[in-house]
Design an enzyme around this catalytic site. Sequence first.
Site, PDB file in Angstrom:
ATOM      1  N   ARG A  72      -9.574   3.685   4.254  1.00 30.67           N
ATOM      2  CA  ARG A  72      -9.826   4.400   5.789  1.00 30.67           C
ATOM      3  C   ARG A  72     -10.583   3.433   6.694  1.00 30.67           C
ATOM      4  NH1 ARG A  72     -11.344  10.394   4.086  1.00 30.67           N
ATOM      5  NH2 ARG A  72      -9.669  10.682   2.461  1.00 30.67           N
ATOM      6  N   ARG A  84      -9.855   6.841  11.941  1.00 34.23           N
ATOM      7  CA  ARG A  84     -10.557   7.743  12.615  1.00 34.23           C
ATOM      8  C   ARG A  84     -12.113   7.361  12.937  1.00 34.23           C
ATOM      9  NH1 ARG A  84      -8.291  10.931   7.541  1.00 34.23           N
ATOM     10  NH2 ARG A  84      -8.323   8.665   6.977  1.00 34.23           N
ATOM     11  N   ARG A 122      -4.309   6.599  20.045  1.00 36.49           N
ATOM     12  CA  ARG A 122      -3.560   7.661  19.334  1.00 36.49           C
ATOM     13  C   ARG A 122      -3.341   8.592  20.429  1.00 36.49           C
ATOM     14  NH1 ARG A 122      -3.222   9.862  14.691  1.00 36.49           N
ATOM     15  NH2 ARG A 122      -2.557  11.395  15.667  1.00 36.49           N
ATOM     16  N   ASP A 175       0.625   6.565   5.647  1.00 39.92           N
ATOM     17  CA  ASP A 175       0.167   7.758   4.934  1.00 39.92           C
ATOM     18  C   ASP A 175       0.870   7.881   3.801  1.00 39.92           C
ATOM     19  OD1 ASP A 175      -2.082  10.151   5.459  1.00 39.92           O
ATOM     20  OD2 ASP A 175      -0.205  10.907   4.244  1.00 39.92           O
ATOM     21  N   TYR A 189       0.212  17.827  -3.185  1.00 40.12           N
ATOM     22  CA  TYR A 189       0.396  18.086  -1.846  1.00 40.12           C
ATOM     23  C   TYR A 189       1.887  18.945  -1.822  1.00 40.12           C
ATOM     24  CZ  TYR A 189      -3.160  15.618   0.025  1.00 40.12           C
ATOM     25  OH  TYR A 189      -4.430  14.916   0.328  1.00 40.12           O
TER      26      TYR A 189
HETATM   27  O1  1CP Z   1      -7.460   2.694   6.588  1.00 38.31           O
HETATM   28  C1  1CP Z   1      -6.734   3.333   6.057  1.00 38.31           C
HETATM   29  O2  1CP Z   1      -6.883   3.615   4.745  1.00 38.31           O
HETATM   30  C2  1CP Z   1      -5.632   4.071   6.934  1.00 38.31           C
HETATM   31  C3  1CP Z   1      -4.213   4.161   6.342  1.00 38.31           C
HETATM   32  C4  1CP Z   1      -4.329   5.596   5.448  1.00 38.31           C
HETATM   33  C5  1CP Z   1      -4.244   5.565   3.926  1.00 38.31           C
HETATM   34  C6  1CP Z   1      -4.285   4.506   3.043  1.00 38.31           C
HETATM   35  C7  1CP Z   1      -4.144   6.718   5.934  1.00 38.31           C
HETATM   36  C8  1CP Z   1      -4.068   7.178   7.391  1.00 38.31           C
HETATM   37  N1  1CP Z   1      -3.664   7.655   4.839  1.00 38.31           N
HETATM   38  C9  1CP Z   1      -3.973   7.065   3.619  1.00 38.31           C
HETATM   39  C10 1CP Z   1      -3.750   7.446   2.490  1.00 38.31           C
HETATM   40  C11 1CP Z   1      -3.892   9.180   2.227  1.00 38.31           C
HETATM   41  N2  1CP Z   1      -3.540  10.091   2.913  1.00 38.31           N
HETATM   42  C12 1CP Z   1      -4.711   9.688   0.864  1.00 38.31           C
HETATM   43  C13 1CP Z   1      -5.123   8.835  -0.211  1.00 38.31           C
HETATM   44  C14 1CP Z   1      -6.543   7.938   0.338  1.00 38.31           C
HETATM   45  C15 1CP Z   1      -7.337   8.659   0.416  1.00 38.31           C
HETATM   46  O3  1CP Z   1      -7.874   9.490  -0.584  1.00 38.31           O
HETATM   47  O4  1CP Z   1      -8.189   8.755   1.513  1.00 38.31           O
HETATM   48  C16 1CP Z   1      -4.462  10.696   0.941  1.00 38.31           C
HETATM   49  C17 1CP Z   1      -4.955  11.758  -0.075  1.00 38.31           C
HETATM   50  C18 1CP Z   1      -3.756  10.996   2.172  1.00 38.31           C
HETATM   51  C19 1CP Z   1      -3.584  12.633   2.790  1.00 38.31           C
HETATM   52  C20 1CP Z   1      -4.225  12.692   3.930  1.00 38.31           C
HETATM   53  N3  1CP Z   1      -3.622  12.515   5.037  1.00 38.31           N
HETATM   54  C21 1CP Z   1      -5.163  13.401   4.234  1.00 38.31           C
HETATM   55  C22 1CP Z   1      -6.290  14.302   3.254  1.00 38.31           C
HETATM   56  C23 1CP Z   1      -5.973  15.620   3.405  1.00 38.31           C
HETATM   57  C24 1CP Z   1      -6.805  16.236   2.097  1.00 38.31           C
HETATM   58  O5  1CP Z   1      -6.034  17.037   1.050  1.00 38.31           O
HETATM   59  O6  1CP Z   1      -8.085  16.486   2.274  1.00 38.31           O
HETATM   60  C25 1CP Z   1      -5.357  13.414   5.598  1.00 38.31           C
HETATM   61  C26 1CP Z   1      -6.574  14.209   6.571  1.00 38.31           C
HETATM   62  C27 1CP Z   1      -4.393  12.589   6.344  1.00 38.31           C
HETATM   63  C28 1CP Z   1      -4.102  12.276   7.724  1.00 38.31           C
HETATM   64  C29 1CP Z   1      -4.484  10.753   8.028  1.00 38.31           C
HETATM   65  N4  1CP Z   1      -3.712   9.844   7.278  1.00 38.31           N
HETATM   66  C30 1CP Z   1      -4.385   8.531   7.688  1.00 38.31           C
HETATM   67  C31 1CP Z   1      -5.127   8.913   8.955  1.00 38.31           C
HETATM   68  C32 1CP Z   1      -5.834   8.013  10.020  1.00 38.31           C
HETATM   69  C33 1CP Z   1      -5.042  10.302   9.200  1.00 38.31           C
HETATM   70  C34 1CP Z   1      -5.743  11.041  10.004  1.00 38.31           C
HETATM   71  C35 1CP Z   1      -5.079  11.581  11.165  1.00 38.31           C
HETATM   72  C36 1CP Z   1      -5.290  11.351  12.413  1.00 38.31           C
HETATM   73  O7  1CP Z   1      -5.886  10.475  12.630  1.00 38.31           O
HETATM   74  O8  1CP Z   1      -4.680  12.210  13.123  1.00 38.31           O
END
Ligand code: 1CP
Length: 382
Positions: free
Chosen positions: A43, A47, A56, A92, A167
């Site tokens: 991540r 964010r 964004r 994602d 999910y």
């Molecule tokens: O640097 C990076 O890792 C950015 C790329 C990235 C990756 C590898 C994003 C962007 N998402 C992911 C993978 C991801 N998505 C995982 C596996 C990694 C981890 O465990 O952190 C998971 C579980 C998700 C699902 C997801 N997408 C969640 C978690 C929700 C929960 O169940 O608690 C969330 C909040 C997202 C949204 C998301 N994905 C990525 C970003 C930057 C965001 C936030 C949205 C935004 O900024 O508006």
Amino acid sequence: MIDSTTVALPSTHPLADGRTADAPLVRALRGDRPERLPVWFMRQAGRSLPEYRELRVGTAMLDACLDPAMASEITLQPVRRHGVDAGIFFSDIVVPIKLAGVDVDIVPGRGPVLGRPIRTAADVAALESLDPSALTPIAEAVARTVAELGTTPLIGFAGAPFTLAAYLVEGGPSKDHIRARTLMHADPETWDRLLGWAADVSGVFLRAQVLAGASAAQLFDSWVGSLSRADYTARVAPHSARALAHVADLGVPTIHFGVGSGEVLADMAAVGADAVGVDWRIPLDDAARRVADADVTLQGNIDPAMLAAPWPVLEAHVRDVVVRGGAARAHVVNLGHGVPPETDPTVLTRVVGLVHDLGDGRATGDGRTTGAGRSAHEGLGA
Ligand code: 1CP
């Protein structure tokens, strides 16, 4: 299915033309101990960066993922800022599901939410396979990114079948993934078909990123910690292996990561990736003992909570992680899970500088480490 017509990477791929073949990340994933420990952060793209939040404004998450220029720019931001040893592709785990036709959105502050959860045999039978041609925006974003990254490798990624199923069945984020785990036992055949579908969707997504230029691939099984060992090995691990099999012929190094994975760490290592990501709960020397039967590199495991602690506390923790990582065949420094959104980005840059100053990470007798590593901020392609 695996495309057997492509038996090797394109000659212009960064691993094939030599740009990233000797990068510290690639060497460490292959089991070597480079002079400088590689470090990147899960991540890191997104964010916590003000430049990300600015870019964004007005664009929904999934639209940003499917805009090649924007996805590429967000991927590059942390590499420029922190001098990390790898970019992680901004996307994602639900992007390929969406491209396969599932009604899913990413709700700000919450995460992936489905229009209609997938819970029955009929729901699973109606799922469509992912046509690789739908991944054109992904391939374009990756190609743009690697053109800028030079000798810094890009990591492609996908969700592991269980985490995706968590999910799909729940319909959104959940705590213990109860409905998904019920389905696993209540209707094992439907479960098998669902995870097989998810494995292929993730595999096709991974393969597209690798062919377009990613030099490593990470499978995220973030929610694996809610499984018993017996359920993991019998009902989940074979599908994770199937996802990774989609890139096996391409020879890119792979990483397999989960949170709360202590109980299943050895079984995750046996799935076959080159490296296993470890969360903050298990010291890396202990993790190295648990995976001793598999020849794997360890990735991790700075506690994300430490990023907000006073610098001397964080520094001592990072040094300890590096010393313990010396027990593994090789070590890629990372967090135990993602960067918390409220993290001060200057702290991440400082951690990169510290890790790079610790040389190859092999401990000397006094618990500190040797080496005159380079400092961060050498810029892209250095
Ligand atoms: O640097 C990076 O890792 C950015 C790329 C990235 C990756 C590898 C994003 C962007 N998402 C992911 C993978 C991801 N998505 C995982 C596996 C990694 C981890 O465990 O952190 C998971 C579980 C998700 C699902 C997801 N997408 C969640 C978690 C929700 C929960 O169940 O608690 C969330 C909040 C997202 C949204 C998301 N994905 C990525 C970003 C930057 C965001 C936030 C949205 C935004 O900024 O508006």
